[in-house]
Design an enzyme around this catalytic site. Sequence first.
Site, mmCIF file in Angstrom:
data_model
loop_
_atom_site.group_PDB
_atom_site.id
_atom_site.type_symbol
_atom_site.label_atom_id
_atom_site.label_comp_id
_atom_site.label_asym_id
_atom_site.label_seq_id
_atom_site.Cartn_x
_atom_site.Cartn_y
_atom_site.Cartn_z
ATOM 1 C CD GLU A 13 -7.565 -2.610 0.158
ATOM 2 O OE1 GLU A 13 -6.646 -3.412 0.370
ATOM 3 O OE2 GLU A 13 -7.381 -1.400 -0.049
ATOM 4 N N GLY A 79 1.893 -7.498 3.329
ATOM 5 C CA GLY A 79 2.575 -8.767 3.541
ATOM 6 C C GLY A 79 3.288 -8.746 4.877
ATOM 7 C CG MET A 193 3.557 -1.934 -2.859
ATOM 8 S SD MET A 193 3.013 -2.644 -4.447
ATOM 9 C CE MET A 193 3.882 -1.571 -5.608
ATOM 10 C CD GLU A 194 -0.223 1.293 -1.790
ATOM 11 O OE1 GLU A 194 -0.097 0.712 -2.875
ATOM 12 O OE2 GLU A 194 -0.453 0.699 -0.706
ATOM 13 C CG ASP A 217 0.961 -11.623 1.079
ATOM 14 O OD1 ASP A 217 2.152 -11.323 1.281
ATOM 15 O OD2 ASP A 217 0.140 -10.836 0.569
#
Length: 250
Positions: A13, A79, A193-194, A217
């Site tokens: 990224e 997501g 997740m962060e 997604d």
Amino acid sequence: MTVTAILSALAEEQHGLLAQLVNPEKVSCAGRNFWQGELNGHRVVLGLSRIGKVAAATTATALITSLGVNQIVFTGVAGGIGPGVRVGDVVVATEFVQHDLDASPLFPRYEVPLYGKTCFACDAALTAKLFAAAHTALAAIVDRAGEKRGPVTAQVRSGLIASGDRFVSSASESHNLDQALRGAGLQVLAVEMEGAAVAQVCFDFGVPFAAMRTISDRADDQAHVDFPKFIAEVASGYALAIVGNLFQSL
């Protein structure tokens, strides 16, 4: 002098950003490698949060306490679970919640113990600039053939993002998570997740924080399909363009 950290979870990224870094200098701290330098005349530190809340919290703390960073911007993927949030959209966070935090019955579900808070807000001024930068970037995207220019189908959205130490990758789990959060009055656009960990660290230190996530997604049974390809072909390009626009406004 303001020193801005640009964080991502994955190295892919940040390839474009690292290539544009002026006078890059590699530094190590807390078992992590960072790159210091300049982007658009601004002092920056590029770093990887690593994956998960604990790793991200360690990274954010190291940036603030050891590398002199006084504002943090997170770019990455997530997501989509909110209604109408589509693959390719960009979500700029207004605040974060930990969807896997449950200290009940001692504290209400999702509330961070001893803080009296369920959500940690992003810095309003920095977030507004990031939101504007994302709008400008998406409006300027040219298709691969370079034959047309104009509005793209992807949209920039802003709102609540949920973080947790689990990769949400089934339609049933995504639905159940969305319903549970809505039951607590939390309408979430995306899951990752962060971000919530970094938001809490920045709250503790009084450091402005802003974050954007490109939707890779729908957090369903297809969440793992072509994930690396999406990052390489879409998310990294978005991050490069958006961060470039952001630094023009700082």
